[in-house]
Design a protein around this motif. Structure first.
Motif, PDB file in Angstrom:
ATOM      1  N   VAL A   1       0.771  -1.186  -0.040  1.00  8.30           N
ATOM      2  CA  VAL A   1       0.042  -0.033  -0.046  1.00  8.30           C
ATOM      3  C   VAL A   1       0.856   1.311   0.094  1.00  8.30           C
ATOM      4  O   VAL A   1       0.589   2.163  -0.801  1.00  8.30           O
ATOM      5  CB  VAL A   1      -0.801  -0.002   1.139  1.00  8.30           C
ATOM      6  CG1 VAL A   1      -1.803   1.113   1.184  1.00  8.30           C
ATOM      7  CG2 VAL A   1      -2.035  -1.109   1.141  1.00  8.30           C
ATOM      8  N   ALA A   2       2.042   1.297   0.840  1.00  2.81           N
ATOM      9  CA  ALA A   2       2.700   2.249   1.025  1.00  2.81           C
ATOM     10  C   ALA A   2       3.676   2.445  -0.478  1.00  2.81           C
ATOM     11  O   ALA A   2       3.735   3.701  -0.880  1.00  2.81           O
ATOM     12  CB  ALA A   2       3.596   2.224   2.158  1.00  2.81           C
TER      13      ALA A   2
ATOM     14  N   ALA B   1      -0.632   6.135   9.303  1.00  5.17           N
ATOM     15  CA  ALA B   1       0.495   6.999   9.618  1.00  5.17           C
ATOM     16  C   ALA B   1       1.756   6.370   8.783  1.00  5.17           C
ATOM     17  O   ALA B   1       2.475   7.461   8.416  1.00  5.17           O
ATOM     18  CB  ALA B   1       0.781   6.951  11.198  1.00  5.17           C
ATOM     19  N   ILE B   2       1.631   5.354   8.299  1.00  6.89           N
ATOM     20  CA  ILE B   2       2.940   5.102   7.510  1.00  6.89           C
ATOM     21  C   ILE B   2       2.743   5.879   5.915  1.00  6.89           C
ATOM     22  O   ILE B   2       3.757   6.655   5.505  1.00  6.89           O
ATOM     23  CB  ILE B   2       2.802   3.742   7.055  1.00  6.89           C
ATOM     24  CG1 ILE B   2       3.357   2.659   8.265  1.00  6.89           C
ATOM     25  CG2 ILE B   2       3.982   3.482   6.003  1.00  6.89           C
ATOM     26  CD1 ILE B   2       2.964   1.267   8.309  1.00  6.89           C
TER      27      ILE B   2
ATOM     28  N   THR C   1      10.280   5.626  15.610  1.00 10.97           N
ATOM     29  CA  THR C   1       8.873   5.656  15.817  1.00 10.97           C
ATOM     30  C   THR C   1       8.031   5.132  14.542  1.00 10.97           C
ATOM     31  O   THR C   1       7.212   4.505  14.884  1.00 10.97           O
ATOM     32  CB  THR C   1       8.558   7.446  15.793  1.00 10.97           C
ATOM     33  OG1 THR C   1       9.324   7.957  16.916  1.00 10.97           O
ATOM     34  CG2 THR C   1       7.120   7.539  15.953  1.00 10.97           C
ATOM     35  N   LEU C   2       8.612   5.254  13.228  1.00  9.24           N
ATOM     36  CA  LEU C   2       7.832   4.474  12.220  1.00  9.24           C
ATOM     37  C   LEU C   2       7.991   2.996  12.761  1.00  9.24           C
ATOM     38  O   LEU C   2       7.028   2.411  12.217  1.00  9.24           O
ATOM     39  CB  LEU C   2       8.658   4.647  10.999  1.00  9.24           C
ATOM     40  CG  LEU C   2       8.199   4.189   9.827  1.00  9.24           C
ATOM     41  CD1 LEU C   2       6.772   4.544   9.419  1.00  9.24           C
ATOM     42  CD2 LEU C   2       9.136   4.545   8.421  1.00  9.24           C
ATOM     43  N   GLY C   3       9.041   2.567  13.214  1.00  2.44           N
ATOM     44  CA  GLY C   3       8.926   1.060  13.763  1.00  2.44           C
ATOM     45  C   GLY C   3       7.844   0.865  14.636  1.00  2.44           C
ATOM     46  O   GLY C   3       7.255  -0.360  14.609  1.00  2.44           O
ATOM     47  N   ASP C   4       7.495   1.787  15.357  1.00  3.70           N
ATOM     48  CA  ASP C   4       6.729   1.380  16.616  1.00  3.70           C
ATOM     49  C   ASP C   4       5.338   1.217  15.721  1.00  3.70           C
ATOM     50  O   ASP C   4       4.293   0.647  15.968  1.00  3.70           O
ATOM     51  CB  ASP C   4       6.564   2.559  17.195  1.00  3.70           C
ATOM     52  CG  ASP C   4       7.392   2.594  18.386  1.00  3.70           C
ATOM     53  OD1 ASP C   4       8.166   1.383  18.537  1.00  3.70           O
ATOM     54  OD2 ASP C   4       7.786   3.676  19.285  1.00  3.70           O
ATOM     55  N   VAL C   5       5.155   2.244  14.673  1.00  2.00           N
ATOM     56  CA  VAL C   5       3.467   2.353  13.941  1.00  2.00           C
ATOM     57  C   VAL C   5       3.732   1.100  13.061  1.00  2.00           C
ATOM     58  O   VAL C   5       2.504   0.387  13.117  1.00  2.00           O
ATOM     59  CB  VAL C   5       3.566   3.557  13.006  1.00  2.00           C
ATOM     60  CG1 VAL C   5       2.426   3.523  11.875  1.00  2.00           C
ATOM     61  CG2 VAL C   5       3.795   4.576  13.714  1.00  2.00           C
ATOM     62  N   LEU C   6       4.724   0.697  12.551  1.00  2.00           N
ATOM     63  CA  LEU C   6       4.469  -0.886  11.869  1.00  2.00           C
ATOM     64  C   LEU C   6       4.433  -1.882  12.806  1.00  2.00           C
ATOM     65  O   LEU C   6       3.567  -2.925  12.223  1.00  2.00           O
ATOM     66  CB  LEU C   6       6.156  -1.033  11.223  1.00  2.00           C
ATOM     67  CG  LEU C   6       6.260  -0.140   9.896  1.00  2.00           C
ATOM     68  CD1 LEU C   6       7.921  -0.262   9.433  1.00  2.00           C
ATOM     69  CD2 LEU C   6       5.351  -0.404   8.660  1.00  2.00           C
TER      70      LEU C   6
END
Length: 405
Positions: A18-19, A82-83, A316-321
């Motif tokens: 998707v991203a 958020a990604i 932080t992106l890792g947290d989202v993932l």
């Protein structure tokens, strides 16, 4: 130090199909649509003509479906995560053009409405934010309630199907450009501090164009600008249908708004600081200050801090993932960049020398510093707004280190 150094960036990461698809889509759209006259234009220092063009650019983004992309589709969004917001920020930075939004309406008020609003409120209020009909300003802080927001004393009383609000708000950002105020008021004075507070959306004017029980007094800042006002409310009226989350439940709604305010842009938060850093390097080279080992050490320190910011963004992106809670990380990030900015801009002033103390030629009755001095003065507020550095340290101490309150 080499700007072309190899590094791991979000573009190198596998963020999913998707991203990846969204990145290709928005990269192509930007390639086809970016106005040449807006390349490298900073909205914060734009001329009146550029500001008008930026507004047109914002409307173009809205028509193309690039506003509120995380909102559910039924409310005008695209249901992305958020990604994809991170991907979007990266692509706008790559294209060297501002990613315009609908301001605090889009990124502070809307999350509160989406989480706490009724279906009727979502259908009525969210489209007006996206299409730019409603422009919001924030009515939280008061003379006696800044970091201790629960100490607010503005009163709201129900009168028929309206809430009548009286009190004073301070540091109301963008009030002179807004037509809506998202406001906290105390509706049950007998309740404990964090209860009895109501979150309400207040029209700033009545149908005839006059103010809705409000008086705005601009506050002149150190920079010479007046982006804030002291806002006096004297029986300002809002329909009860504009209360979000129900009467006396405003503190819970406020936590949603404050969480959005502190979160920032995950993977691109470091970008403006990186640009400032390389501009400072050029200044040091031109002035010869780079020959001073102490200056080189300061620049090396700044480079390291910006790199830490970049890696914090990736974490932080890792947290989202992985679906981890990142509220505490948002507090750490906010504390880190705001304190860095103050220290870095002080060092740049020293590198510039006497030039940093001079104002550009201008009329005698005006005061408008150059961008470096303006940013240095503005940075004084960055450790205060959105939760002071002291508040952020308390959050980290209590939620991460397990220290007593």
């Amino acid at each position: 130090m080499n700007r072309e150094r190899a590094m791991v960036t979000p573009d190198d990461l596998d963020l999913g199909l998707v991203a990846q698809s969204f990145r290709s889509e928005i990269r192509q759209w930007l390639s086809d649509n970016v106005p040449p006259g807006l390349i490298d234009v900073d909205p914060e220092s734009a001329t009146p003509t550029q500001t008008a063009e930026l507004q047109k650019w914002a409307d173009q983004l809205y028509r193309a479906g690039y506003m509120g992309i995380t909102w559910p589709e039924e409310y005008g969004g695209r249901g992305l995560s958020a990604i994809e917001v991170s991907v979007m920020n990266e692509e706008f930075d790559r294209a060297r053009v501002a990613r315009m939004t609908r301001g605090v309406g889009e990124w502070l008020v809307a999350p509160a409405i989406l989480k706490w609003g009724t279906e009727s409120q979502k259908q009525r209020l969210l489209p007006r934010i996206l299409d730019g009909t409603d422009v919001y300003c924030q009515g939280f802080s008061e003379p006696g309630a800044g970091s201790d927001l629960a100490a607010l004393s503005t009163v709201g009383r129900t009168e028929g199907d309206e809430l009548v609000i009286t009190g004073q708000k301070l540091w109301t950002s963008g009030a002179t450009r807004a037509n809506m105020l998202f406001c906290l008021c105390r509706t049950d004075p007998a309740a404990p501090r964090h209860r009895g507070i109501t979150y309400v959306l207040v029209p700033m004017r009545v149908p005839d164009g006059s103010f809705n029980g409000m008086e705005l007094n601009p506050i002149r800042q150190m920079t010479g600008e007046a982006d804030f006002t002291a806002t006096f409310l004297d029986a300002a009226r809002a329909p009860l249908d504009n209360v979000i989350g129900g009467l006396n439940n405003g503190w819970q709604v406020t936590m949603t708004t404050l969480g959005s305010e502190r979160g920032g842009s995950v993977t691109t938060q470091h970008v403006p600081f990186a640009k400032e850093f390389w501009q400072a390097v050029e200044i040091a080279r031109k002035t010869g200050a780079v020959e001073d080992s102490r200056v080189r050490q300061q620049l090396a320190w700044a480079f390291t801090q910006v790199e830490i910011m970049r890696y914090q963004g990736l974490a932080t992106l890792g947290d989202v993932l992985t679906g981890k809670e990142s509220d505490v990380r948002a507090s750490i990030n906010k504390m880190f960049w705001s304190e860095y900015s103050q220290a870095f801009l002080d060092r740049v002033a020293n590198i510039r020398g006497a030039e940093a103390m001079l104002l550009p030629a201008q009329p005698a009755d005006s005061y408008e510093p150059d961008n470096w001095t303006r940013n240095m003065l503005q940075s004084r507020s960055s450790t205060i707004w959105g939760g002071t550095a002291e508040v952020q340290r308390n959050i980290v101490a209590e939620r991460v280190l397990g220290l007593p309150r």
